[in-house]
Enzyme design. Sequence first.
Site, PDB file in Angstrom:
ATOM      1  CG  ASP A   1     -21.596  11.733 106.564  1.00 13.78           C
ATOM      2  OD1 ASP A   1     -21.390  10.637 105.983  1.00 13.78           O
ATOM      3  OD2 ASP A   1     -20.879  12.160 107.481  1.00 13.78           O
TER       4      ASP A   1
ATOM      5  CG  ASP B   1     -21.789   7.079 104.179  1.00 11.80           C
ATOM      6  OD1 ASP B   1     -21.009   6.110 104.098  1.00 11.80           O
ATOM      7  OD2 ASP B   1     -21.480   8.165 104.696  1.00 11.80           O
TER       8      ASP B   1
ATOM      9  CG  ASP C   1     -18.328   5.442 109.577  1.00 11.62           C
ATOM     10  OD1 ASP C   1     -18.187   5.253 110.791  1.00 11.62           O
ATOM     11  OD2 ASP C   1     -17.942   4.631 108.707  1.00 11.62           O
TER      12      ASP C   1
END
Length: 383
Positions: free
Chosen positions: A304, A112, A114
């Site tokens: 996240d 991922d 961000d």
Amino acid sequence: MTRQNVVVADTKSGINVAITMTVSNSSLFTKAVKKTRETQGGCINIPPKKVGGGARINAWVDSMRASSPTRVKSAASLSDQSSWMLRHPSALNMFEQIIEASKGKQIVMFLDYDGTLSPIVDDPDRAFMSDAMRTAVRELARYFPTAIVSGRCRDKVYNFVRLAELYYAGSHGMDIKGPAKGSKYKKETKAVLFQPASEFLPMIDEVYKALLEKTKSIPGASVEHNKFCLSVHYRCVDEKKWSMLAQQVRSVLQQYPKLRLTQGRKVLEIRPTIKWDKGKALEFLLESLGFGNCTDVFPVYIGDDRTDEDAFKILRDRGQGFGILVSKIPKDTSASYSLQEPLEARTLSYYIHALILFLYLLFSSIVYTPACINYHFFFVINL
């Protein structure tokens, strides 16, 4: 019994990897920690056609509050934290189990952006990754197929990362493109390009303009166009205004039953209703690389956000590889391991960088020896 110590230093990042090798008669690896129970995670889907009245708006706002890390953290007790860590131990402490599970298999990395490769920031346009992180990802991609999977527009993520040798899956996997020159991991040289939601582009553009108009009176609110989906950010919006923001978003989406609303970290995501997500993107990329039906592939996904849960669940259901959740608070997840998100974004970058650097060193440089060798790995992070 003899011991040998080797320190591998990355001068740009300030990370030293200390590898201690102990020669003994013990087995090479200890058994993996068994999960005490499985937990479920994922997005909160709120189809507009089911939304109605103030009660539903209140439910939206309650869900928005629940996504606030400070609120969740205050509700989590030390016992909850300890119990959660037993089920999702730190990936930094589980390298022996990772080595054992991945021996003789092709590693494929999914990352991922961000909150994983870059810090979470108030201004989404300034979510820059560090040079040290970029170097780590570049080195990782030299040895393993590597993909960035993000809710962002693919072009925007590419401009942040600036590594042409990677695969990029933007818009929550609805915009996938491989290296322009093809991949050394594929027999075919044809570049990968897949956009399953192209027919929704005019609708997304229309909704984007409507949301800009509806939210312009709410200080701190911003609408991000991610090509095949939209993000309404409320990280900088006063909590007292969240109800107003939810009402404005609802008023727009009522007219578009073919779009759905999901929620991330202080962001509302508007996406087409097609059955496609980061998990589907992971499967598509594995298939494109020729690993769709392979038993000797080992996918690793680090993320996240709630939207990453779709990928974590795919890996769990396949029984291959593992997911790593980056979080400083306990939360329901299908990931196998975790990384504790430090308080400062800079520290978070080094934690992720350390893990990536370790995987790179581990799977590219270390030759497995007979079972009389026992490895212990330690990270010294100089901040």
